[in-house]
Scaffold this motif. Structure first.
Motif, short mmCIF file in Angstrom:
data_model
loop_
_atom_site.label_atom_id
_atom_site.label_comp_id
_atom_site.label_asym_id
_atom_site.label_seq_id
_atom_site.Cartn_x
_atom_site.Cartn_y
_atom_site.Cartn_z
N LEU A 39 0.79 -1.22 0.00
CA LEU A 39 0.00 0.00 0.00
C LEU A 39 0.83 1.27 0.00
O LEU A 39 0.26 2.37 -0.03
CB LEU A 39 -0.93 0.00 1.22
CG LEU A 39 -1.86 -1.21 1.33
CD1 LEU A 39 -2.67 -1.13 2.62
CD2 LEU A 39 -2.79 -1.29 0.12
N SER A 47 1.75 9.53 -8.62
CA SER A 47 1.26 8.16 -8.71
C SER A 47 0.79 7.88 -10.13
O SER A 47 0.44 8.80 -10.89
CB SER A 47 0.09 7.95 -7.74
OG SER A 47 -1.06 8.67 -8.17
N ASP A 49 -1.95 6.54 -10.92
CA ASP A 49 -3.36 6.92 -11.00
C ASP A 49 -3.51 8.41 -11.31
O ASP A 49 -4.34 8.80 -12.14
CB ASP A 49 -4.06 6.61 -9.67
CG ASP A 49 -4.29 5.13 -9.46
OD1 ASP A 49 -4.51 4.41 -10.44
OD2 ASP A 49 -4.24 4.69 -8.29
N SER A 242 -12.05 8.27 -0.33
CA SER A 242 -11.76 7.57 -1.59
C SER A 242 -13.00 7.37 -2.43
O SER A 242 -12.89 6.98 -3.61
CB SER A 242 -11.11 6.21 -1.29
OG SER A 242 -11.89 5.46 -0.39
N PHE A 284 -6.57 9.62 -4.37
CA PHE A 284 -5.89 8.34 -4.50
C PHE A 284 -4.99 8.02 -3.31
O PHE A 284 -4.88 6.86 -2.91
CB PHE A 284 -5.04 8.32 -5.77
CG PHE A 284 -5.82 8.49 -7.04
CD1 PHE A 284 -6.79 7.57 -7.41
CD2 PHE A 284 -5.59 9.58 -7.87
CE1 PHE A 284 -7.51 7.72 -8.59
CE2 PHE A 284 -6.30 9.73 -9.05
CZ PHE A 284 -7.27 8.81 -9.41
N GLU A 285 -4.37 9.03 -2.72
CA GLU A 285 -3.32 8.77 -1.75
C GLU A 285 -3.30 9.78 -0.61
O GLU A 285 -3.91 10.85 -0.71
CB GLU A 285 -1.94 8.84 -2.44
CG GLU A 285 -1.72 7.85 -3.55
CD GLU A 285 -0.31 7.98 -4.12
OE1 GLU A 285 0.39 6.95 -4.20
OE2 GLU A 285 0.08 9.11 -4.47
N ASP A 298 -2.10 4.32 -0.21
CA ASP A 298 -3.45 4.34 -0.76
C ASP A 298 -4.41 4.78 0.34
O ASP A 298 -4.56 4.11 1.37
CB ASP A 298 -3.81 2.94 -1.26
CG ASP A 298 -5.10 2.92 -2.08
OD1 ASP A 298 -5.99 3.74 -1.80
OD2 ASP A 298 -5.21 2.08 -2.99
#
Length: 658
Positions: A39, A47, A49, A242, A284-285, A298
């Motif tokens: 993670l 990232s 993403d 999220s 995302f993070e 994450d």
């Protein structure tokens, strides 16, 4: 489609995608994850993403930017530079907006500023900067500014216009209905208030019973959520951060990328801009670019017990810890900022509501992210303390604790390739008006060990901000890239927009916790006027000047010739390096030891500034003791009425004394 219909459709869509807390409550719960999942990643780049999301957003902002700049420069003598700018998609400027902290003042005034950028706001294309928000890629918020950005983003990217259209004396369930104080949500209706607080207590009890530490930040976040997500069940008790990445409006990149900022802070310590570890939360993070962590995890799986990113129990993760209200509450953790003055009241609250918590008493005003998502990670730069990754818990506080109340850090990272940052400063300096200290703090940080990977334009000292009125009107910093080559890299140009009085005295206290409908509208309207030079009446060319600021970095790198109008704009709005009191610059301040004072004309910047000296007045120890005793007595007076009204009274006493 009406806002409530949008929220309902969002709720149904997200529930189908299982993005809410798996317990359908405030408590996190266990879910199955891949047996080999890790993670945590090293913060060497964006990232994957975020990079994939940017590809979609860049396509949208390119079209929106062309529309905005075409309108902004319509009266220019020569607009041929636009052809050069849009002949290649990589030439299109990337925009970020940073909204400062400052409680409801920052939320409301910042909302007005953002509304001026939004073509969904009535009149913004005629007397504002409408369309610039549609061309914006990143939107960061901190504390009260994050109340504004978080509200919009997690309500299906609603607009400020939609929110104010829902205001009415009869509509008590609209977003930002803050007529009643957060500590008396029912006003004179004690039943409503007791039911609200009963629900909050039940929520945090659920989290504690699930095995997670609770603090006053949990209470604070749940209190706030009802004002930001009134159409969601129980004020969004099961709504997760999220969740946004499963919403169509974000997946399709139809909105800017939202970022919330918080500070790392160990119990019993203080932070400043030079030693703080700045954390960001994005869809995302969460994590930090700073060398004291240099890692991201994450955000969906916060609460999972890990070592170096791998779950202790293979295939078992936690979801639902990333509650939206909890994260927004963490970024705005003003409780931690006031412990020294009102320790007696806070101690009482801790005793009444956190007595069963496994957290220690000096942790109660911090946001506890436990188990620590970065436990045992190995990404910290050599020669830096490993204290964050050695700890069993991660402690976070208000993002403005370090003095950087405008959340610049995520937006000035070189990896995000932002060309211009619009800074909404609604902080409380002198007489609750901005002072410019936020910019100075971020400027100083780049010369510290924590700031080795950031760059920020040169800014003046506090005296110059005040003497030249730079803290009262829009000002551009970093206009000439050739003057910034001594920095780690060429940072974005900063368009500084401070709170100032136009139609309303908007310097309300950070601790004002209720606003009538009329006051909300006045605050938002005044913010709009601060961002537009009073609806473009003070300077009809301001829209064009904003356009010049937006394209400046790309124009410099591509060596495109600008029209004369832009040159005049830079002469009018760029800080030209003038210092009104050179003697105020501290020669011993290491932040400036590698710089030389150079005063120049035009768009040049000085390489000198000075740090802010504290002007806060002290209170006598006897007076402080008396206030604390009175606060404790008043709070204790309602003990026999039960936990609900004890909580209400204690919070009420706390904020009434500020």
């Amino acid at each position: 489609m009406q806002l409530q219909d949008l929220l309902l459709s969002l709720s149904v869509a997200i529930s189908t995608a299982h993005a809410w807390s798996p317990t359908d409550s405030y408590a996190p719960g266990e879910i199955t994850c891949d047996a080999d999942v890790n993670l945590v990643r090293n913060a060497t780049d964006l990232s994957s993403d975020e990079q994939e999301w940017l590809k979609k957003r860049d396509t949208i902002t390119e079209s929106a930017m062309k529309t905005f700049l075409t309108r902004a420069t319509a009266n220019f003598s020569d607009t041929s530079f636009l052809d050069s700018l849009f002949e290649n998609s990589s030439y299109v400027p990337r925009v970020g907006i940073a909204a400062s902290g400052g409680g409801y003042r920052a939320m409301l005034s910042g909302a007005g500023m953002l509304a001026a950028f939004d073509n969904r706001t009535r009149g913004a294309n005629e007397n504002g900067l409408g369309g610039l928000l549609q061309a914006t890629t990143y939107l960061s918020g901190l504390s009260g500014g994050n109340w504004m950005t978080g509200t919009l983003a997690w309500n299906n990217w609603t607009s400020v216009q939609e929110i104010i259209d829902s205001f009415s004396d009869s509509n008590t369930s609209s977003i930002w209905d803050i007529t009643n104080s957060i500590v008396t949500p029912g006003g004179n209706n004690s039943t409503f208030t007791s039911e609200r607080f009963a629900s909050i207590i039940s929520d945090i009890d659920d989290k504690q019973e699930a095995g997670f530490d609770i603090t006053l930040v949990d209470v604070w976040g749940r209190m706030l959520s009802y004002y930001f997500f009134p159409s969601l069940p129980n004020g969004g008790a099961a709504y997760t951060w999220s969740t946004l990445r499963d919403a169509d409006v974000f997946m399709n990149a139809e909105m800017p990328f939202p970022i919330s900022v918080a500070d790392g802070q160990y119990p019993g310590t203080s932070v400043d801009s030079l030693n703080s570890t700045v954390f960001e939360f994005n869809p995302f993070e969460m994590g930090s670019w700073d060398p004291t962590l240099n890692a991201f995890t994450d955000v969906k799986y916060l609460g999972t017990n890990v070592t170096n990113g791998s779950p202790i129990e293979s295939g078992k993760c936690i979801a639902g810890f990333d509650n939206v209200g909890f994260i927004i509450g963490t970024s705005s953790d003003i409780l931690n900022d006031i412990t020294s003055s009102y320790e007696a009241v806070l101690t009482y609250l801790e005793t009444e509501f956190l007595s069963d918590s496994t957290a220690t008493s000096d942790e109660y005003t911090l946001g506890i992210y436990s188990p620590n998502p970065f436990k045992g990670t190995t990404n910290i730069d050599s020669n830096y303390s490993t204290s964050i990754v050695d700890s069993d818990s991660l402690y976070l506080a208000d993002g403005g604790e370090d003095g950087e109340v405008v959340p610049f850090i995520p937006l000035i990272k070189k990896e995000r390739e932002i060309d211009v940052v619009f800074a909404f400063d609604n902080d409380d300096g002198s007489d609750d008006w901005p002072s410019g200290s936020n910019l100075i703090s971020t400027y100083e940080r780049q010369f510290s060990s924590q700031g080795k990977s950031i760059a920020f334009p040169y800014v003046p000292d506090l005296a110059t901000f005040s003497d030249l009125g730079l803290n009262e009107r829009p000002t551009f910093f970093g206009c000439d890239a050739s003057n910034l080559t001594d920095l780690a890299y060429v940072p974005p140009l900063i368009v500084y927009i401070p709170n100032a009085q136009y139609s309303y005295p908007s310097n309300t206290s950070t601790y004002t916790l209720s606003y009538s409908m009329e006051e909300r509208l006045e605050m938002i309207q005044n913010g709009y006027e601060a961002a537009t030079r009073n609806n473009l009446t003070e300077d009809s060319g301001f829209l064009g000047c904003v356009g010049c600021a937006v394209i400046r970095r790309k124009q410099e790198s591509l060596n495109i010739t600008l029209p004369s109008e832009c040159e005049q704009c830079f002469a009018n709005y760029c800080w030209n390096g003038t210092l009104t009191d050179v003697s105020s610059v501290s020669s011993s301040n290491s932040s400036y030891s590698n710089s030389t004072t150079t005063l120049s004309s035009g768009a040049a910047e000085s390489t000198t500034a000075s740090s802010n000296a504290s002007n806060s007045s002290s209170t006598s120890s006897s007076s402080a003791a008396s206030s604390s005793s009175a606060a404790k007595a008043n709070a204790a007076a309602s003990v026999e009425t039960g936990k609900l009204f004890s909580l209400l009274t204690a919070f009420g006493v706390l904020f009434s004394l500020m």
